[in-house]
Design a protein around this motif. Structure first.
Motif, short mmCIF file in Angstrom:
data_model
loop_
_atom_site.label_atom_id
_atom_site.label_comp_id
_atom_site.label_asym_id
_atom_site.label_seq_id
_atom_site.Cartn_x
_atom_site.Cartn_y
_atom_site.Cartn_z
N TYR A 10 -18.05 44.82 -6.94
CA TYR A 10 -18.23 44.44 -5.54
C TYR A 10 -18.13 45.68 -4.66
CZ TYR A 10 -13.23 45.14 -4.75
OH TYR A 10 -11.98 45.71 -4.61
N ASP A 11 -18.34 45.49 -3.36
CA ASP A 11 -18.28 46.57 -2.38
C ASP A 11 -16.89 46.58 -1.75
OD1 ASP A 11 -18.59 48.44 -0.38
OD2 ASP A 11 -20.17 47.35 0.68
N LYS A 12 -16.06 47.53 -2.16
CA LYS A 12 -14.69 47.61 -1.66
C LYS A 12 -14.63 47.95 -0.17
CE LYS A 12 -10.16 49.31 -2.80
NZ LYS A 12 -9.33 49.91 -3.79
N GLU A 13 -15.68 48.57 0.37
CA GLU A 13 -15.68 48.92 1.80
C GLU A 13 -15.93 47.71 2.71
OE1 GLU A 13 -17.64 52.38 3.22
OE2 GLU A 13 -16.92 53.60 1.55
N CYS A 17 -15.00 41.16 1.32
CA CYS A 17 -15.17 41.21 -0.14
C CYS A 17 -13.90 41.72 -0.81
CB CYS A 17 -16.32 42.15 -0.51
SG CYS A 17 -17.92 41.70 0.19
N ASP A 18 -13.31 42.75 -0.22
CA ASP A 18 -12.11 43.34 -0.80
C ASP A 18 -10.95 42.35 -0.80
OD1 ASP A 18 -10.75 45.50 -2.04
OD2 ASP A 18 -9.81 46.00 -0.13
N VAL A 19 -10.75 41.65 0.30
CA VAL A 19 -9.67 40.66 0.36
C VAL A 19 -9.90 39.56 -0.67
CG1 VAL A 19 -8.64 38.84 1.79
CG2 VAL A 19 -9.00 41.10 2.74
N GLY A 31 -8.65 35.85 -19.74
CA GLY A 31 -8.72 37.30 -19.87
C GLY A 31 -8.17 38.00 -18.65
N GLU A 32 -8.46 39.28 -18.58
CA GLU A 32 -7.98 40.12 -17.47
C GLU A 32 -9.14 40.42 -16.53
OE1 GLU A 32 -6.35 44.68 -16.76
OE2 GLU A 32 -6.91 44.04 -18.77
N LEU A 33 -8.94 40.17 -15.25
CA LEU A 33 -9.96 40.46 -14.25
C LEU A 33 -9.81 41.92 -13.81
CD1 LEU A 33 -12.28 39.24 -12.58
CD2 LEU A 33 -10.61 38.73 -10.81
N VAL A 34 -10.86 42.70 -14.01
CA VAL A 34 -10.87 44.10 -13.64
C VAL A 34 -11.81 44.27 -12.45
CG1 VAL A 34 -11.39 46.45 -14.43
CG2 VAL A 34 -10.44 44.79 -16.03
N LEU A 35 -11.28 44.80 -11.35
CA LEU A 35 -12.08 44.99 -10.14
C LEU A 35 -12.74 46.36 -10.18
CD1 LEU A 35 -9.59 43.56 -7.49
CD2 LEU A 35 -11.38 42.35 -8.77
N ILE A 36 -14.04 46.39 -9.90
CA ILE A 36 -14.82 47.63 -9.93
C ILE A 36 -15.48 47.82 -8.56
CG2 ILE A 36 -16.72 48.87 -11.03
CD1 ILE A 36 -14.49 48.31 -13.01
N ASP A 37 -15.18 48.94 -7.91
CA ASP A 37 -15.83 49.29 -6.65
C ASP A 37 -17.20 49.89 -6.98
OD1 ASP A 37 -16.64 50.21 -4.17
OD2 ASP A 37 -14.95 51.58 -3.90
N ALA A 38 -18.25 49.20 -6.59
CA ALA A 38 -19.61 49.64 -6.90
C ALA A 38 -19.91 51.02 -6.31
CB ALA A 38 -20.62 48.62 -6.40
N ARG A 39 -19.28 51.37 -5.20
CA ARG A 39 -19.52 52.66 -4.57
C ARG A 39 -18.94 53.82 -5.38
NH1 ARG A 39 -20.99 52.21 1.08
NH2 ARG A 39 -20.91 50.02 1.71
N THR A 122 -22.38 51.68 5.79
CA THR A 122 -23.69 51.75 5.17
C THR A 122 -23.71 50.88 3.91
OG1 THR A 122 -23.88 54.02 5.93
CG2 THR A 122 -25.41 53.34 4.22
N LYS A 123 -24.80 50.17 3.71
CA LYS A 123 -24.94 49.40 2.48
C LYS A 123 -25.01 50.36 1.30
CE LYS A 123 -27.17 45.33 4.37
NZ LYS A 123 -28.36 44.47 4.30
#
Length: 135
Positions: A10-13, A17-19, A31-39, A122-123
């Protein structure tokens, strides 16, 4: 990534989305949810883009090698959710139906895009096109 890890890209900025991503919980048995900042992860972003998915138009959930995008991702997260706490119960209630998720997700995406515009963010794909990126 292990077999029990489920990646949420997702977009952490984006504050909304971050919340959402920080609060959503899945059942431990899943399982384990791993958050990945696409940026910050060009390899993951490239994999998503190669599949024809636009991260600016939807988050991506990667589970068992399969990519779930936008409304499908939020629907699957609802089904996998722990339902602990008010937020996760509400998330399950709102998005457990694939049809309702398909209706609500575009509204959420519109709000996200409006929020990014108001905040002057910026997107992600604009970063790549403008040449201001690390990709």
């Amino acid at each position: 990534m292990t077999d029990k890890q489920i990646m949420l890209i997702y977009d952490k900025e984006c504050p909304a989305c971050d919340v959402y991503c920080q609060i959503v919980r899945i059942r431990q048995s899943v399982g384990e949810l791993v958050l990945i900042d696409a940026r910050e992860n060009p390899a993951v972003l490239q994999e998503i883009s190669a599949k024809g998915l636009d991260i600016d138009q939807g988050m991506v959930l990667k589970m068992d090698g399969q990519l779930y995008y936008g409304a499908d991702a939020i629907h699957l997260l609802a089904l996998l959710s722990s339902r602990s706490g008010v937020f996760n119960r509400l998330n399950y209630w709102l998005f457990r139906s694939k049809k309702i998720a398909a209706i609500l997700y575009p509204i959420l995406r519109y709000c996200r895009n409006l929020l990014l515009k108001i905040l002057g963010k910026t997107k992600i794909n604009n970063l790549k096109q403008d040449g201001n990126d690390r990709f």
